[in-house]
Design a protein around this motif. Structure first.
Motif, mmCIF file in Angstrom:
data_model
loop_
_atom_site.group_PDB
_atom_site.id
_atom_site.type_symbol
_atom_site.label_atom_id
_atom_site.label_comp_id
_atom_site.label_asym_id
_atom_site.label_seq_id
_atom_site.Cartn_x
_atom_site.Cartn_y
_atom_site.Cartn_z
ATOM 1 N N ILE A 63 0.904 -1.080 0.034
ATOM 2 C CA ILE A 63 0.050 0.047 0.165
ATOM 3 C C ILE A 63 0.840 1.337 0.125
ATOM 4 N N GLU A 64 2.071 1.189 0.790
ATOM 5 C CA GLU A 64 2.926 2.289 0.720
ATOM 6 C C GLU A 64 3.319 2.777 -0.665
ATOM 7 N N LYS A 65 3.777 1.391 -1.298
ATOM 8 C CA LYS A 65 4.025 1.632 -2.853
ATOM 9 C C LYS A 65 3.050 2.103 -3.661
ATOM 10 N N GLY A 66 1.723 1.770 -3.343
ATOM 11 C CA GLY A 66 0.487 2.301 -3.868
ATOM 12 C C GLY A 66 0.162 3.610 -3.929
ATOM 13 N N PHE A 67 0.645 4.360 -2.779
ATOM 14 C CA PHE A 67 0.637 5.695 -2.706
ATOM 15 C C PHE A 67 1.404 6.268 -3.542
ATOM 16 N N GLU A 68 2.546 5.717 -3.956
ATOM 17 C CA GLU A 68 3.325 6.388 -4.988
ATOM 18 C C GLU A 68 2.827 5.979 -6.337
ATOM 19 N N GLU A 69 2.228 5.009 -6.560
ATOM 20 C CA GLU A 69 2.088 4.409 -7.980
ATOM 21 C C GLU A 69 0.590 4.690 -8.423
ATOM 22 N N LEU A 70 -0.209 4.602 -7.456
ATOM 23 C CA LEU A 70 -1.809 4.864 -7.814
ATOM 24 C C LEU A 70 -2.195 6.356 -7.753
ATOM 25 N N ASP A 71 -2.401 7.042 -8.910
ATOM 26 C CA ASP A 71 -2.934 8.391 -9.133
ATOM 27 C C ASP A 71 -4.496 8.429 -9.073
ATOM 28 N N GLY A 72 -5.160 9.155 -8.242
ATOM 29 C CA GLY A 72 -6.369 9.464 -8.171
ATOM 30 C C GLY A 72 -7.072 9.513 -7.015
ATOM 31 N N PHE A 73 -8.360 9.264 -6.809
ATOM 32 C CA PHE A 73 -9.030 9.379 -5.818
ATOM 33 C C PHE A 73 -9.608 7.946 -5.205
ATOM 34 N N TYR A 74 -9.331 7.583 -3.988
ATOM 35 C CA TYR A 74 -9.732 6.255 -3.722
ATOM 36 C C TYR A 74 -9.977 6.293 -2.127
ATOM 37 N N THR A 75 -11.085 5.505 -1.834
ATOM 38 C CA THR A 75 -11.100 5.039 -0.268
ATOM 39 C C THR A 75 -10.971 3.293 -0.924
ATOM 40 N N LEU A 76 -10.044 2.827 -0.292
ATOM 41 C CA LEU A 76 -9.787 1.437 -0.529
ATOM 42 C C LEU A 76 -10.148 0.365 0.963
ATOM 43 N N VAL B 291 -7.570 2.306 3.518
ATOM 44 C CA VAL B 291 -6.779 3.644 3.445
ATOM 45 C C VAL B 291 -7.660 4.800 2.621
ATOM 46 N N ARG B 292 -7.364 5.849 2.587
ATOM 47 C CA ARG B 292 -7.827 6.715 1.873
ATOM 48 C C ARG B 292 -6.624 7.802 1.198
ATOM 49 N N ASP B 293 -6.764 8.338 0.136
ATOM 50 C CA ASP B 293 -5.676 8.781 -0.673
ATOM 51 C C ASP B 293 -5.446 10.040 -0.001
ATOM 52 N N ALA B 294 -4.310 10.872 -0.560
ATOM 53 C CA ALA B 294 -3.896 12.000 0.256
ATOM 54 C C ALA B 294 -4.803 13.068 0.269
ATOM 55 N N PHE B 295 -5.887 13.136 -0.729
ATOM 56 C CA PHE B 295 -6.966 14.478 -0.845
ATOM 57 C C PHE B 295 -8.211 13.897 -0.011
ATOM 58 N N ALA B 296 -8.089 12.562 0.195
ATOM 59 C CA ALA B 296 -9.428 12.039 1.027
ATOM 60 C C ALA B 296 -10.680 12.573 0.571
ATOM 61 N N LEU C 165 -16.412 6.081 17.229
ATOM 62 C CA LEU C 165 -16.430 6.661 15.780
ATOM 63 C C LEU C 165 -15.374 7.374 15.282
ATOM 64 N N PHE C 166 -14.838 7.228 14.177
ATOM 65 C CA PHE C 166 -13.895 8.198 13.653
ATOM 66 C C PHE C 166 -13.847 8.172 12.209
ATOM 67 N N GLU C 167 -13.444 9.295 11.379
ATOM 68 C CA GLU C 167 -13.109 9.298 10.119
ATOM 69 C C GLU C 167 -11.674 8.961 9.974
ATOM 70 N N PRO C 168 -11.194 8.258 8.930
ATOM 71 C CA PRO C 168 -9.913 7.667 8.482
ATOM 72 C C PRO C 168 -9.103 9.080 8.021
ATOM 73 N N VAL C 169 -7.942 9.149 8.454
ATOM 74 C CA VAL C 169 -7.417 10.569 7.935
ATOM 75 C C VAL C 169 -6.304 10.090 6.442
ATOM 76 N N PRO C 170 -6.041 10.776 5.640
ATOM 77 C CA PRO C 170 -5.548 10.543 4.509
ATOM 78 C C PRO C 170 -4.092 9.802 4.609
ATOM 79 N N GLU C 171 -3.859 8.937 3.598
ATOM 80 C CA GLU C 171 -2.945 8.132 3.768
ATOM 81 C C GLU C 171 -2.067 7.286 4.877
ATOM 82 N N GLN C 172 -3.070 7.108 5.826
ATOM 83 C CA GLN C 172 -2.832 6.260 7.039
ATOM 84 C C GLN C 172 -3.454 4.913 6.618
#
Lengths: 298, 229
Positions: free
Chosen positions: A223-236, A247-252, A285-292
């Protein structure tokens, strides 16, 4: 839009009622994804060497009895078989390669949805409520489950394009969002011999992560490599036999909410899909933060 | 004193609720309690009367959007875009808010007593927002007017492409966005923070706050600026 749901049961009674917890979640998220739906259910793993094969047939009146007869005649391996409409599960002590080869040869009309000691997979076109009813999701038991409701934005609406996607054994992934570089990821992987079944962007993410794991990375490292490789929006939302991972992408930009109690972990795109769960009022209850990377062991 | 009218969303629809609040609330009735919100969206939107609405539980997206005059309190968390386009009145969230809280708000006050997620106050146009906890990344993105007070920490890219809104942060700032800068606090700033904290009912020493405002360097297009676009 799309909806994602996940549930990890931490008590025997919730494991026995896994489907009852998950179906209202999936149905509720039908509002975010009414065109197809899927569910991967993980159970306690079978003994080493045994595997479950989830099969999808092109017709709801497929002749599963004839298929079983062919399997028996050709392979001579003892097996168990259950079928509901266009879905079936074959369980046997057999190598995945042998079954895949046999399916290609003797039942090319079937689609192999998943393979593993723990995973079972169901997905189809139609409203999530209708699919859950037809395939009896409410009766399912297991340790954890990952579901998806799809509103297609980038590739066709077919059962094969529905989520979850899987690659390798006992791994699946659902995605809310859209990738902007699935074709470059795909070209890179195809040169390495990775085979694709659809032109769906999520499949590129799924196969990328599974390829990294085959290369020796843990899912977290992949997934860490995916943060570099995958471009776009995602909650996976991903699952293996022994954990649930989010995980959520950097923009979340794509939502997710997590509810955790001593008894379960529940994940959804929106809180209202969790509102029916037992003890939700006291859940953390919580909202996951980006790239964690959030991961919960079974 | 007006009686409290209960509206139970386990028995009636969101559409009925909003219709009731807009058109059917008897004259003189000023207090409505909404029960069993269960994460539902668009509750108490488009209100335009001086009434009190209490939402008893977690609510979904767009709660109290376009609010005018009314005072709406959520006794729980809310999803995306609470009080989006708020015009006047007060919206209070006793728990946490998800993304885009107070988006494009023109006036009035939004109070989030716990944390707000990313893009809090995005494109705000004159409302005031007070967050008792922390805010996520890109908060006050392109904020044009009004005040965002964050008692806790601010996530990355705070105030990116900021116009004339002012941000006050009591905790740490992960990073400032393009064209945002930290500026010295004046007496007027301390007074402003103290006044907003008081209105929000949050006790915090205004002295700990930092001021963030626009550098105004993006106001004009520089075609030759490093040519890195």
């Amino acid at each position: 839009m799309c909806g994602i749901v996940g549930f990890l049961a931490r008590t025997p009674s919730l494991r026995n009622s896994l489907g009852t917890q998950v179906v209202p979640m999936l149905t509720c998220m039908g509002d975010r994804g009414p065109d197809s739906a899927g569910l991967a259910v993980f159970t306690e793993p079978l003994p080493e060497g045994s595997r479950k094969f989830s099969l999808f047939a092109p017709s709801r009146t497929y002749d599963w009895a004839a298929l079983q007869q062919r399997f028996r005649d050709d392979l001579g391996t003892p097996f168990q078989f259950t079928a509901v409409e266009n879905h079936a599960r074959l369980t046997a002590e057999i190598e995945a390669k042998r079954v895949k080869g046999w399916l290609r040869e003797r039942a090319p009309e079937l689609h192999l949805l998943s393979v593993g000691r723990a995973i079972e997979m169901f997905k189809d076109e139609g409203h999530p409520r209708e699919i859950a009813d037809r395939l009896g999701f409410a009766q399912m038991t297991g340790t954890h489950a990952v579901g998806h409701t799809r509103m297609a934005t980038e590739s066709a609406v077919t059962p094969a394009h529905a989520h979850p996607f899987t690659a390798g054994e006992d791994f699946c992934l659902v995605h809310n969002g859209s990738l902007s570089n699935p074709y470059s990821v795909r070209r890179k992987l195809e040169r390495l011999g990775v085979r694709f079944e659809t032109d769906n962007d999520t499949e590129a993410a799924c196969r990328f992560l599974e390829w990294r794991m085959r290369e020796g990375d843990t899912l977290e490292q992949s997934i860490e490599k995916g943060f570099e490789e995958l471009d776009g929006f995602y909650t996976l939302l991903m699952a293996t036999a022994d954990k649930l991972l989010l995980v959520r992408d950097a923009f979340a930009c794509k939502p997710a909410v997590v509810a955790e109690t001593d008894d379960y972990v529940a994940i959804s795109s929106e809180f209202r899909a969790l509102a029916h769960l037992p003890g939700i009022k006291d859940a953390r209850l919580f909202e996951p933060v980006p790239e964690q990377i959030y991961s919960w062991p079974v | 004193m007006a009686r409290v009218i209960e509206f139970d969303l386990s028995r009636r629809s969101v559409r009925e609720l909003n219709q009731y609040l807009h058109h059917e609330l008897p004259a003189g009735e000023q207090r409505v309690e909404i029960l069993n919100p269960n994460g539902m969206h668009s509750l108490a939107v488009g209100l335009d009367a001086p009434i009190d609405v209490e939402i008893r539980g977690h609510a979904g997206y767009f709660i109290a959007g376009m609010n005018k005059q009314a005072s709406v309190t959520v006794h729980g968390n809310v999803g995306w875009s609470v009080a989006e386009n708020i015009m006047s009145g007060t919206v209070r969230v006793k728990g946490c808010a998800s993304e885009c809280a107070g988006a494009s708000g023109h006036g009035g006050l939004l109070v989030i007593e716990e944390d707000a997620s990313s893009r809090c106050g995005i494109s705000m146009k004159g409302c005031d927002i007070v967050v008792g906890g922390s805010v996520g990344h890109m908060s006050a993105f392109m904020a044009q007017a009004g005040t965002l007070v964050v008692c806790g920490d601010a996530g990355p890219s705070l105030g990116d492409s900021l116009y004339e809104a002012t941000i006050y942060v009591g905790g740490r700032i992960a990073s400032l966005g393009a064209d945002a800068q930290e500026e010295p606090m004046t007496k007027a700033d301390f007074d402003r923070v103290a006044s907003l904290l008081k209105q929000a009912g949050i006790e915090r020493d205004p002295k700990s706050f930092k001021r963030v405002a626009s550098k105004r360097s993006l106001y004009h297009w520089h075609a030759d600026a490093e040519q890195e676009y």
